[in-house]
Design an enzyme around this catalytic site. Structure first.
Site, PDB file in Angstrom:
ATOM      1  N   LYS A 110      -2.472 -10.762  -9.703  1.00 31.45           N
ATOM      2  CA  LYS A 110      -2.772  -9.256  -9.233  1.00 31.45           C
ATOM      3  C   LYS A 110      -2.292  -8.344 -10.752  1.00 31.45           C
ATOM      4  O   LYS A 110      -1.851  -8.850 -11.752  1.00 31.45           O
ATOM      5  CB  LYS A 110      -1.496  -8.985  -8.501  1.00 31.45           C
ATOM      6  CG  LYS A 110      -1.470  -7.397  -7.810  1.00 31.45           C
ATOM      7  CD  LYS A 110      -2.258  -7.701  -6.643  1.00 31.45           C
ATOM      8  CE  LYS A 110      -2.202  -6.286  -5.850  1.00 31.45           C
ATOM      9  NZ  LYS A 110      -2.869  -6.560  -4.410  1.00 31.45           N
TER      10      LYS A 110
HETATM   11  P1  NAD Z   1      -6.092   3.039  -0.637  1.00 28.24           P
HETATM   12  O1  NAD Z   1      -5.662   3.648  -1.752  1.00 28.24           O
HETATM   13  O2  NAD Z   1      -7.636   2.943  -0.174  1.00 28.24           O
HETATM   14  O3  NAD Z   1      -5.459   3.726   0.876  1.00 28.24           O
HETATM   15  C1  NAD Z   1      -3.921   3.973   1.017  1.00 28.24           C
HETATM   16  C2  NAD Z   1      -3.863   4.622   2.275  1.00 28.24           C
HETATM   17  O4  NAD Z   1      -2.553   4.740   2.548  1.00 28.24           O
HETATM   18  C3  NAD Z   1      -4.512   6.379   1.964  1.00 28.24           C
HETATM   19  O5  NAD Z   1      -4.850   6.783   3.176  1.00 28.24           O
HETATM   20  C4  NAD Z   1      -2.971   7.075   1.294  1.00 28.24           C
HETATM   21  O6  NAD Z   1      -2.900   8.149   1.554  1.00 28.24           O
HETATM   22  C5  NAD Z   1      -2.146   6.208   2.373  1.00 28.24           C
HETATM   23  N1  NAD Z   1      -0.620   5.996   1.845  1.00 28.24           N
HETATM   24  C6  NAD Z   1      -0.148   5.996   0.920  1.00 28.24           C
HETATM   25  N2  NAD Z   1       1.233   6.163   0.683  1.00 28.24           N
HETATM   26  C7  NAD Z   1       1.661   6.489   1.853  1.00 28.24           C
HETATM   27  C8  NAD Z   1       2.964   6.753   2.646  1.00 28.24           C
HETATM   28  N3  NAD Z   1       3.935   6.662   1.928  1.00 28.24           N
HETATM   29  N4  NAD Z   1       2.725   6.811   4.011  1.00 28.24           N
HETATM   30  C9  NAD Z   1       1.865   6.837   4.500  1.00 28.24           C
HETATM   31  N5  NAD Z   1       0.569   6.588   4.066  1.00 28.24           N
HETATM   32  C10 NAD Z   1       0.483   6.330   2.533  1.00 28.24           C
HETATM   33  O7  NAD Z   1      -5.707   1.494  -0.422  1.00 28.24           O
HETATM   34  P2  NAD Z   1      -6.210   0.355   0.457  1.00 28.24           P
HETATM   35  O8  NAD Z   1      -7.265  -0.379  -0.425  1.00 28.24           O
HETATM   36  O9  NAD Z   1      -6.766   0.699   1.975  1.00 28.24           O
HETATM   37  O10 NAD Z   1      -4.799  -0.437   0.599  1.00 28.24           O
HETATM   38  C11 NAD Z   1      -3.919  -0.318   1.645  1.00 28.24           C
HETATM   39  C12 NAD Z   1      -3.178  -1.595   1.884  1.00 28.24           C
HETATM   40  O11 NAD Z   1      -3.631  -2.556   1.934  1.00 28.24           O
HETATM   41  C13 NAD Z   1      -2.436  -1.867   0.453  1.00 28.24           C
HETATM   42  O12 NAD Z   1      -1.051  -2.493   0.803  1.00 28.24           O
HETATM   43  C14 NAD Z   1      -3.186  -2.830  -0.164  1.00 28.24           C
HETATM   44  O13 NAD Z   1      -2.206  -3.671  -1.039  1.00 28.24           O
HETATM   45  C15 NAD Z   1      -3.516  -3.907   1.083  1.00 28.24           C
HETATM   46  N6  NAD Z   1      -4.766  -4.664   0.885  1.00 28.24           N
HETATM   47  C16 NAD Z   1      -5.860  -3.980   0.453  1.00 28.24           C
HETATM   48  C17 NAD Z   1      -6.938  -4.789   0.318  1.00 28.24           C
HETATM   49  C18 NAD Z   1      -8.113  -4.249  -0.130  1.00 28.24           C
HETATM   50  O14 NAD Z   1      -9.328  -4.882   0.106  1.00 28.24           O
HETATM   51  N7  NAD Z   1      -8.404  -2.980  -0.357  1.00 28.24           N
HETATM   52  C19 NAD Z   1      -6.716  -6.439   0.612  1.00 28.24           C
HETATM   53  C20 NAD Z   1      -5.769  -6.867   0.944  1.00 28.24           C
HETATM   54  C21 NAD Z   1      -4.555  -5.832   1.323  1.00 28.24           C
END
Ligand code: NAD
Length: 421
Positions: A110
């Site tokens: 990571k």
């Molecule tokens: P992203 O940046 O596209 O979206 C994050 C979302 O969460 C946004 O809508 C943001 O406004 C919101 N957010 C941030 N802080 C917040 C809070 N305090 N309260 C409510 N909403 C809040 O990120 P993503 O890629 O969608 O990732 C989201 C989660 O999924 C993370 O935990 C990430 O580690 C996990 N994840 C992502 C992937 C991937 O392929 N992108 C894969 C596995 C896990």
């Protein structure tokens, strides 16, 4: 074993406790369990960036490789003001377990930079990404460690990383990152893979729990980024009623169900859910406590805590985000009989399709989207059933079962490879 002072905090310690619990449950060789508590390699870099006003700002960046027994490192790059070394090390550890759980030939890694990408111009973000890539150049590569998007990073950031790496080598190396745009070797279906995969695990869980997925099944999603929005589209498509959504500015709620296509069009234009018509506004705390069938935390870590866990009114939680539930909250959810699809299982669709992207890139042979989604479905459904069978065998939580399944495969590989020197 000597304790390390490098990593600390509740998030990290909770991940260690999960490893201990799984190791006790499966009676794992303590030498193997002990090794899993330490990352293999940790790189901390300073990333000086010329900002648009001419001054140079130095950001701190990290790449942690946790365990590479099964193959090259794999894991996202996070841009957020909350990034710390311990957080990145926790997620690297979880990537090791996720890749092993899904039996992918990949290890866990990571990376991240402590920065606020929402307050940076495109030029600043590009310069920061390129300098960071060049600082971690020695660690990454298609056979060594392959970054992907995470919070605050996207296809464009991956394209800049791929270009910087390729410029240094001298020719195009698409396989150095996944989650890149289709035009430079990305995979169809990667953008929605994590959220879609969350949906696939919910389909399996619903079958097991005898929940029919129809208009009366209500879904609440925290976080409307890459993962949350794709999960919303999938749950809407299977016929459920998505009644509430949120982003970091707050949420929207309509008990009759939200029209996800209209929400997507609104977010595309306004870059936020705030002000969406035909819905009441709601804050993130209230959203989590709404009465619903399925709650999908898809934002950031540690959102379900000992304070709100007793108040949740859902039947099932599908952890799309990494570590959305704290250790104490997890015990409360277990006591309350809320079915939890743990993060390393629920959100494994992203790394699975990243693996597909890597394979397609190596073979220079690209699949159509149906192929990608069908293969993803098979892997998600089989992995869910494997975890469920482990849960029933050991009579433990689904989270412990996911860790046990992951550690069974990984520990066999570690013992077969043996201890060096
Ligand atoms: P992203 O940046 O596209 O979206 C994050 C979302 O969460 C946004 O809508 C943001 O406004 C919101 N957010 C941030 N802080 C917040 C809070 N305090 N309260 C409510 N909403 C809040 O990120 P993503 O890629 O969608 O990732 C989201 C989660 O999924 C993370 O935990 C990430 O580690 C996990 N994840 C992502 C992937 C991937 O392929 N992108 C894969 C596995 C896990």
């Amino acid at each position: 074993m000597q304790e390390t002072k490098l990593f600390s905090g509740e998030l990290y310690n909770n991940a260690l406790k999960q490893i201990d619990l799984a190791a006790q449950t499966m009676h794992l060789d303590p030498n193997v369990a002990g090794r899993l508590k330490y990352p293999k390699r940790t790189l901390i870099v300073s990333v000086p960036v010329r900002m648009d006003d001419g001054h140079i700002k130095v950001f701190e960046g990290y790449r942690v490789q946790h365990n590479m027994t099964l193959g090259p490192g794999k894991g996202g790059i996070r841009y957020s003001p909350l990034v710390t070394l311990s957080e990145i090390a926790t997620f690297a550890m979880q990537m090791t377990l996720k890749c092993s759980l899904f039996q992918l030939p990949l290890g866990g890694a990571k990376g991240g930079i402590r920065c606020n990408p929402n307050r940076m111009s495109r030029g600043e973000k590009q310069r920061m990404t390129r300098r960071f890539t060049s600082e971690i150049f020695n660690l990454i590569g298609p056979d060594k460690d392959i970054p992907a998007p995470d919070i605050g990073t996207d296809e464009q950031v991956m394209a800049w990383m791929m270009d910087t790496y390729s410029q240094e080598v001298g020719f195009a190396i698409p396989g150095v990152v996944t989650g890149k745009p289709i035009e430079i070797g990305g995979s169809l279906g990667r953008r929605d893979a994590t959220g879609r995969g969350v949906g696939y695990t919910i389909l399996e869980a619903a079958k097991y729990l005898n929940i029919s997925l129809d208009q009366n099944t209500t879904v609440v999603i925290q976080g409307y980024g890459q993962v949350g929005s794709a999960a919303a589209r999938k749950m809407h498509k299977v016929g459920c009623s998505v009644i509430a959504l949120s982003d970091e500015n707050g949420g929207i709620y309509n008990p009759k169900g939200l029209d996800i296509e209209k929400v997507d069009a609104y977010v595309k234009e306004k870059r936020t859910l705030s002000g969406y018509p035909n819905a009441d506004s709601i804050n993130n705390e209230e959203l989590l406590e709404l009465e619903c069938t399925i709650l999908i935390p898809a934002a950031i870590e540690e959102q379900i805590t000992k304070d709100n866990a007793p108040k949740l009114k859902c039947k099932m939680i599908a952890e799309a985000a990494n570590s959305p539930t704290t250790g104490p909250a997890d015990l409360i959810l277990q006591d309350r009989g809320i079915f939890v699809i743990p993060d390393i299982l629920a959100n494994g669709g992203g790394v699975t399709v990243s693996y597909f992207e890597w394979v397609q890139g190596l073979q220079k042979f690209f699949w159509d989207e149906k192929d990608v989604n069908n293969r993803l479905f098979t892997i998600m459904a089989n992995t869910f059933q494997k975890v469920l069978a482990t849960q029933q065998k050991y009579k433990c939580s689904m989270r412990t079962a996911a860790y046990v399944s992951a550690m069974e495969h990984l520990s066999r590989a570690m013992l077969l490879r043996g201890f060096y020197p």
